[in-house]
Design a protein around this motif. Structure first.
Motif, PDB file in Angstrom:
ATOM      1  N   LEU A  32      -7.355  -1.794  -2.398  1.00 24.01           N
ATOM      2  CA  LEU A  32      -6.273  -1.188  -1.625  1.00 24.01           C
ATOM      3  C   LEU A  32      -5.260  -0.512  -2.549  1.00 24.01           C
TER       4      LEU A  32
ATOM      5  N   PHE B 113       0.834  -1.204   0.000  1.00 22.66           N
ATOM      6  CA  PHE B 113       0.000   0.000   0.000  1.00 22.66           C
ATOM      7  C   PHE B 113       0.865   1.250   0.000  1.00 22.66           C
TER       8      PHE B 113
ATOM      9  N   ALA C 254      -4.499   3.559  -2.809  1.00 20.75           N
ATOM     10  CA  ALA C 254      -3.141   4.083  -2.642  1.00 20.75           C
ATOM     11  C   ALA C 254      -2.732   4.934  -3.836  1.00 20.75           C
TER      12      ALA C 254
END
Length: 235
Positions: free
Chosen positions: A84, A4, A88
């Protein structure tokens, strides 16, 4: 480094250097003012090279929701990790463009052309036509994704040795196909900074052009999925 944070950091550096070169070329009273299209395309290519090289070992250096989605469709990346990664990437793009604004704050204040100011954040077409603008982004993303898929190894993840070929691929797209829409070819690269353009207290900034904002998102998605289809057929 967690995947991430790697995607956040890599995308932040990508946009900081990429939008940074645009700011250097188009904003008033900069050292690079009027440097031209070649400077911008080389700057973006170097931004890709540095960002991919930095974080490839930690996250595979997707740095683009279309890369993440394409690999997931191919079965080369876990769908559970897609949200995710994309989060990010968007946060990194928003952070990177904010740093460009801060670094060039005095030059933003000296620039009265709202179009030039917006160009340092996001794209707009040279000739506005939704169909052809969408097609241009689709073609650019198709070349990007199919190029990455053929340039990378069997697992289709980017390593540090892939940084230069991918940077050259982006350079070629910019020089050859970028003149119509500015070659966003990355939803996070356009939409994240466009959001910050709307939020930041920028003098003389004008509109964020939301009526165009869907094209740099939908076009790359269509181009990326088409590239996956063609790549699957050819394998």
């Amino acid at each position: 480094m967690s995947p991430f944070f790697a995607e956040f950091l890599g995308t932040m550096i990508l946009i900081l250097l990429g939008n940074g070169v645009v700011a250097n070329v188009v904003l008033d009273k900069t050292k690079g003012n009027n440097g031209g299209w070649i400077v911008i395309t080389f700057g973006w290519a170097m931004a890709v090279f540095i960002a991919v090289y930095m974080v490839s070992a930690s996250s595979g250096a997707h740095l683009n929701p279309i890369v993440t989605l394409s690999l997931a469709v191919l079965g080369k990346f876990a769908w559970s990790s897609v949200p995710l990664y994309i989060l990010a990437q968007f946060l990194g793009a928003m952070a990177g463009t904010t740093l460009v604004f801060l670094g060039y704050k005095q030059h933003y204040d000296e620039t009265s052309d709202a179009g030039l100011i917006k160009a340092t954040f996001c794209n707009e077409p040279a000739i506005r036509n939704n169909f052809y603008n969408l097609l241009s982004e689709c073609i650019g993303a198709f070349v990007l994704i199919i190029g990455i898929l053929f340039l990378t190894g069997p697992d289709n993840s980017l390593g540090s040795l892939d940084a230069l070929p991918v940077a050259l691929l982006v350079l070629a797209i910019g020089l050859s196909l970028g003149g119509a829409t500015g070659y966003a070819i990355n939803p996070a690269r356009d939409l994240g900074p466009r959001i910050m353009h709307a939020l930041l207290p920028i003098k003389n900034k004008g509109t964020s052009d939301w009526r165009y904002s869907w094209i740099p998102v939908v076009g790359p998605i269509c181009g990326g999925l088409l590239a996956v289809l063609v790549f699957s057929i050819l394998q």
